[in-house]
Design a protein around this motif. Structure first.
Motif, PDB file in Angstrom:
ATOM      1  N   VAL A  50      24.289 -20.337 -10.252  1.00 15.38           N
ATOM      2  CA  VAL A  50      22.902 -20.961 -11.152  1.00 15.38           C
ATOM      3  C   VAL A  50      22.579 -22.177 -10.702  1.00 15.38           C
ATOM      4  N   LEU A  51      21.648 -22.216  -9.468  1.00 17.28           N
ATOM      5  CA  LEU A  51      21.332 -23.319  -8.947  1.00 17.28           C
ATOM      6  C   LEU A  51      19.624 -23.678  -8.861  1.00 17.28           C
ATOM      7  N   GLU A  52      19.472 -24.676  -8.590  1.00 14.67           N
ATOM      8  CA  GLU A  52      17.644 -25.055  -8.835  1.00 14.67           C
ATOM      9  C   GLU A  52      17.118 -25.615  -7.587  1.00 14.67           C
ATOM     10  N   GLY A  53      16.186 -25.605  -7.419  1.00 12.30           N
ATOM     11  CA  GLY A  53      15.321 -26.471  -6.469  1.00 12.30           C
ATOM     12  C   GLY A  53      15.747 -25.840  -4.884  1.00 12.30           C
ATOM     13  N   SER A  54      16.062 -26.777  -4.028  1.00  8.29           N
ATOM     14  CA  SER A  54      16.347 -26.460  -2.698  1.00  8.29           C
ATOM     15  C   SER A  54      17.643 -25.746  -2.446  1.00  8.29           C
ATOM     16  N   ALA A  55      18.638 -26.162  -3.489  1.00  6.05           N
ATOM     17  CA  ALA A  55      19.807 -25.440  -3.293  1.00  6.05           C
ATOM     18  C   ALA A  55      19.784 -23.766  -3.580  1.00  6.05           C
ATOM     19  N   LEU A  56      18.718 -23.541  -4.412  1.00  9.77           N
ATOM     20  CA  LEU A  56      18.390 -22.266  -4.856  1.00  9.77           C
ATOM     21  C   LEU A  56      17.762 -21.575  -3.564  1.00  9.77           C
ATOM     22  N   LEU A  57      17.054 -22.061  -2.991  1.00  6.57           N
ATOM     23  CA  LEU A  57      16.146 -21.676  -1.939  1.00  6.57           C
ATOM     24  C   LEU A  57      17.263 -21.356  -0.734  1.00  6.57           C
ATOM     25  N   ALA A  58      18.116 -22.365  -0.481  1.00  6.08           N
ATOM     26  CA  ALA A  58      19.057 -22.148   0.571  1.00  6.08           C
ATOM     27  C   ALA A  58      20.020 -21.047   0.201  1.00  6.08           C
ATOM     28  N   LEU A  59      20.301 -20.877  -1.085  1.00  5.20           N
ATOM     29  CA  LEU A  59      21.354 -19.847  -1.176  1.00  5.20           C
ATOM     30  C   LEU A  59      20.552 -18.300  -1.009  1.00  5.20           C
ATOM     31  N   ASN A  60      19.343 -18.564  -1.721  1.00  6.95           N
ATOM     32  CA  ASN A  60      18.376 -17.043  -1.171  1.00  6.95           C
ATOM     33  C   ASN A  60      18.479 -16.793   0.354  1.00  6.95           C
ATOM     34  N   ALA A  61      18.235 -17.839   1.116  1.00  8.55           N
ATOM     35  CA  ALA A  61      17.824 -17.652   2.553  1.00  8.55           C
ATOM     36  C   ALA A  61      19.332 -17.383   3.166  1.00  8.55           C
ATOM     37  N   TYR A  62      20.345 -17.910   2.786  1.00  8.92           N
ATOM     38  CA  TYR A  62      21.818 -17.278   3.192  1.00  8.92           C
ATOM     39  C   TYR A  62      22.018 -15.916   2.914  1.00  8.92           C
ATOM     40  N   LEU A  63      21.522 -15.697   1.765  1.00  7.47           N
ATOM     41  CA  LEU A  63      21.908 -14.045   1.083  1.00  7.47           C
ATOM     42  C   LEU A  63      20.964 -13.065   2.063  1.00  7.47           C
ATOM     43  N   GLU A  64      19.620 -13.595   2.343  1.00  4.64           N
ATOM     44  CA  GLU A  64      18.888 -12.654   2.843  1.00  4.64           C
ATOM     45  C   GLU A  64      19.230 -12.489   4.359  1.00  4.64           C
ATOM     46  N   GLY A  65      19.968 -13.491   4.782  1.00 10.34           N
ATOM     47  CA  GLY A  65      20.345 -13.568   6.203  1.00 10.34           C
ATOM     48  C   GLY A  65      21.322 -12.397   6.390  1.00 10.34           C
ATOM     49  N   HIS A  66      22.208 -11.705   5.579  1.00  6.40           N
ATOM     50  CA  HIS A  66      23.104 -10.682   5.662  1.00  6.40           C
ATOM     51  C   HIS A  66      22.417  -9.410   6.006  1.00  6.40           C
ATOM     52  N   THR A  67      22.948  -8.669   6.931  1.00  5.25           N
ATOM     53  CA  THR A  67      22.406  -7.349   6.912  1.00  5.25           C
ATOM     54  C   THR A  67      23.487  -6.789   6.096  1.00  5.25           C
ATOM     55  N   HIS A  68      22.728  -5.307   5.573  1.00  8.46           N
ATOM     56  CA  HIS A  68      23.486  -4.397   4.747  1.00  8.46           C
ATOM     57  C   HIS A  68      24.003  -3.201   5.494  1.00  8.46           C
ATOM     58  N   VAL A  69      25.166  -3.264   5.889  1.00  9.07           N
ATOM     59  CA  VAL A  69      26.023  -2.334   6.440  1.00  9.07           C
ATOM     60  C   VAL A  69      26.796  -1.630   5.654  1.00  9.07           C
ATOM     61  N   SER A  70      26.976  -0.297   5.741  1.00  8.78           N
ATOM     62  CA  SER A  70      27.999   0.333   4.956  1.00  8.78           C
ATOM     63  C   SER A  70      28.969   1.452   5.873  1.00  8.78           C
ATOM     64  N   ASP A  71      29.158   0.896   7.018  1.00  8.31           N
ATOM     65  CA  ASP A  71      30.066   1.715   7.802  1.00  8.31           C
ATOM     66  C   ASP A  71      31.495   1.504   7.660  1.00  8.31           C
ATOM     67  N   THR A  72      31.992   0.572   6.749  1.00 10.07           N
ATOM     68  CA  THR A  72      33.453   0.601   6.232  1.00 10.07           C
ATOM     69  C   THR A  72      33.551   0.051   4.980  1.00 10.07           C
ATOM     70  N   GLU A  73      34.761   0.194   4.225  1.00  9.06           N
ATOM     71  CA  GLU A  73      34.590  -0.383   2.973  1.00  9.06           C
ATOM     72  C   GLU A  73      34.380  -1.855   2.735  1.00  9.06           C
ATOM     73  N   PRO A  74      34.929  -2.487   3.485  1.00  5.01           N
ATOM     74  CA  PRO A  74      34.847  -3.911   3.518  1.00  5.01           C
ATOM     75  C   PRO A  74      33.413  -4.406   3.692  1.00  5.01           C
ATOM     76  N   THR A  75      32.834  -3.995   4.524  1.00  3.16           N
ATOM     77  CA  THR A  75      31.325  -4.114   4.847  1.00  3.16           C
ATOM     78  C   THR A  75      30.464  -3.853   3.732  1.00  3.16           C
ATOM     79  N   LEU A  76      30.552  -2.645   3.342  1.00  5.54           N
ATOM     80  CA  LEU A  76      30.195  -2.060   1.981  1.00  5.54           C
ATOM     81  C   LEU A  76      30.170  -2.969   0.777  1.00  5.54           C
ATOM     82  N   CYS A  77      31.448  -3.344   0.448  1.00  2.00           N
ATOM     83  CA  CYS A  77      31.897  -4.252  -0.613  1.00  2.00           C
ATOM     84  C   CYS A  77      30.773  -5.735  -0.292  1.00  2.00           C
TER      85      CYS A  77
END
Length: 136
Positions: A50-77
């Motif tokens: 639960v962050l605010e301001g620039s830290a929240l924007l940075a966390l969102n950018a970090y999360l959006e940078g991940h690709t959604h892959v489901s080829d193995t159980e760890p990548t799916l998790c």
């Protein structure tokens, strides 16, 4: 355990400091990089995300940078944890009915894609008992 000690210290003693919030964001990223493929990752990070301001924007950018892959159980998790964290940190302006419908359809597509992994998983005792015909 040291991670949670640092997070508690940063979160509870210095909740509004930008310098400290940046430190908390850094710790969240480090934890996610190390344990993002574990089922417990979201629940571990939830109180600290639960962050605010620039830290929240940075966390969102970090999360959006991940690709959604489901080829193995760890990548799916990891993909599931990204989606959970992203959903948890959404702002009120991102929670319209149309956007929720879009998110739901994306989750459904990801779910149907990941169903293929279920065929290689071990069957649990509950599944085995459900597969047997009911005895009368």
């Amino acid at each position: 355990m040291r991670f949670f000690g640092h997070c508690r210290f940063l979160h509870f003693y210095f909740p509004k400091s930008n310098r400290i919030t940046g430190g908390l964001l850094c710790l969240i990223k480090l934890y996610f990089e190390r344990f993002g493929d574990k089922a417990c990752c979201f629940e571990d990070l939830k109180p600290y995300s639960v962050l605010e301001g620039s830290a929240l924007l940075a966390l969102n950018a970090y999360l959006e940078g991940h690709t959604h892959v489901s080829d193995t159980e760890p990548t799916l998790c990891r993909s599931i944890n990204v989606r959970k964290l992203r959903r948890h940190v959404l702002g009120a302006d991102e929670l319209s009915a149309a956007q929720e419908t879009e998110h739901t359809l994306a989750y459904l597509r990801a779910y149907t894609t990941a169903l293929e992994l279920g065929g290689t998983l071990l069957r649990s005792p509950v599944e085995l008992s459900a597969a047997r015909p009911a005895e009368v």
